[in-house]
Design a protein around this motif. Structure first.
Motif, mmCIF file in Angstrom:
data_model
loop_
_atom_site.group_PDB
_atom_site.id
_atom_site.type_symbol
_atom_site.label_atom_id
_atom_site.label_comp_id
_atom_site.label_asym_id
_atom_site.label_seq_id
_atom_site.Cartn_x
_atom_site.Cartn_y
_atom_site.Cartn_z
ATOM 1 N N VAL A 1 -2.244 -6.475 3.348
ATOM 2 C CA VAL A 1 -2.606 -5.050 3.169
ATOM 3 C C VAL A 1 -3.432 -4.750 4.487
ATOM 4 C CG1 VAL A 1 -3.938 -3.254 2.023
ATOM 5 C CG2 VAL A 1 -2.833 -5.243 0.818
ATOM 6 N N PRO A 2 -2.641 -3.810 5.258
ATOM 7 C CA PRO A 2 -3.556 -3.482 6.660
ATOM 8 C C PRO A 2 -4.813 -2.510 6.217
ATOM 9 C CG PRO A 2 -1.388 -2.665 6.427
ATOM 10 C CD PRO A 2 -1.462 -3.315 5.076
ATOM 11 N N ALA A 3 -5.682 -2.400 7.039
ATOM 12 C CA ALA A 3 -6.659 -1.750 6.873
ATOM 13 C C ALA A 3 -6.606 -0.423 6.504
ATOM 14 C CB ALA A 3 -7.811 -1.830 8.168
ATOM 15 N N ARG A 4 -7.341 0.365 5.606
ATOM 16 C CA ARG A 4 -7.366 1.566 5.334
ATOM 17 C C ARG A 4 -6.231 2.007 4.696
ATOM 18 N NH1 ARG A 4 -10.071 0.978 9.948
ATOM 19 N NH2 ARG A 4 -11.809 2.010 10.196
ATOM 20 N N VAL A 5 -5.239 1.348 4.038
ATOM 21 C CA VAL A 5 -4.170 1.602 3.263
ATOM 22 C C VAL A 5 -4.509 1.510 1.788
ATOM 23 C CG1 VAL A 5 -1.898 0.958 2.637
ATOM 24 C CG2 VAL A 5 -2.431 0.701 5.062
ATOM 25 N N GLU A 6 -4.349 2.510 1.212
ATOM 26 C CA GLU A 6 -4.303 2.559 -0.556
ATOM 27 C C GLU A 6 -3.551 1.427 -1.036
ATOM 28 O OE1 GLU A 6 -5.988 4.417 -2.867
ATOM 29 O OE2 GLU A 6 -6.752 5.779 -1.544
ATOM 30 N N HIS A 7 -4.162 0.781 -2.102
ATOM 31 C CA HIS A 7 -3.673 -0.305 -2.876
ATOM 32 C C HIS A 7 -4.277 -0.570 -3.889
ATOM 33 C CE1 HIS A 7 -6.641 -2.148 -0.371
ATOM 34 N NE2 HIS A 7 -6.666 -3.132 -1.019
ATOM 35 N N ARG A 8 -3.637 -1.093 -4.825
ATOM 36 C CA ARG A 8 -4.084 -1.199 -6.214
ATOM 37 C C ARG A 8 -3.177 -2.431 -7.055
ATOM 38 N NH1 ARG A 8 -7.832 1.399 -6.935
ATOM 39 N NH2 ARG A 8 -7.320 3.270 -6.372
ATOM 40 N N PHE A 9 -3.987 -3.215 -7.790
ATOM 41 C CA PHE A 9 -3.194 -4.011 -8.756
ATOM 42 C C PHE A 9 -2.943 -3.322 -10.081
ATOM 43 C CE2 PHE A 9 -4.847 -7.241 -6.101
ATOM 44 C CZ PHE A 9 -3.740 -8.203 -6.012
ATOM 45 N N HIS A 10 -1.791 -3.166 -10.999
ATOM 46 C CA HIS A 10 -1.730 -2.565 -12.202
ATOM 47 C C HIS A 10 -0.779 -3.297 -12.922
ATOM 48 C CE1 HIS A 10 2.102 -0.897 -10.742
ATOM 49 N NE2 HIS A 10 1.685 -0.978 -9.639
ATOM 50 N N SER A 11 -0.634 -2.841 -13.975
ATOM 51 C CA SER A 11 0.319 -3.626 -15.195
ATOM 52 C C SER A 11 -0.101 -5.340 -15.068
ATOM 53 C CB SER A 11 1.669 -3.422 -14.651
ATOM 54 O OG SER A 11 1.909 -1.700 -14.705
ATOM 55 N N VAL A 12 -1.153 -5.500 -15.439
ATOM 56 C CA VAL A 12 -1.468 -6.756 -15.462
ATOM 57 C C VAL A 12 -1.218 -7.360 -16.576
ATOM 58 C CG1 VAL A 12 -3.550 -8.473 -15.296
ATOM 59 C CG2 VAL A 12 -3.425 -6.515 -13.947
#
Length: 115
Positions: free
Chosen positions: A79-90
């Motif tokens: 994940v590059p710096a400042r990029v929105e990211h999120r884990f989901h559907s765990v």
């Protein structure tokens, strides 16, 4: 040399009250263990440093920017710096080794949220 065992890192992480446990910090690199329970919510925000996730155990999904993919044990996600990211559907508890370069928040000028 500093060496770490996942079982020890998990025990330390579980004894605290946070999802993230940083276990190594140097100016150019920091590492931590991030644990998200099945059905859990990932509260993180973009970071000011580049980040690599190594999925040690579990199954779920990650969204990075506009892209989405399934993750499971053995997956590596950059994940590059400042990029929105999120884990989901765990679906199964995710145990994630997190690598920041340079060290987490070293480019932010102050502390922020994990992940």
């Amino acid at each position: 040399m500093r060496a770490f065992e996942l079982a020890d890192l998990l025990a330390t992480q579980r004894s605290g009250d946070t999802l993230y446990h940083e276990f190594l910090r140097e100016p150019a690199l920091s590492m931590g263990l991030y644990v998200l329970p099945a059905g859990g919510t990932d509260p993180q925000r973009p970071h000011t440093e580049d980040e690599v996730y190594y999925i040690a155990r579990g199954r779920g999904m990650i969204t990075v920017g506009e892209e989405q993919r399934a993750v499971m044990a053995g997956a590596v996600v950059y994940v590059p710096a400042r990029v929105e990211h999120r884990f989901h559907s765990v679906a199964e508890e995710l145990q994630i080794l997190v690598f920041f370069a340079p060290a987490e928040y070293s480019q932010a000028g102050g502390a922020g949220a994990e992940g």
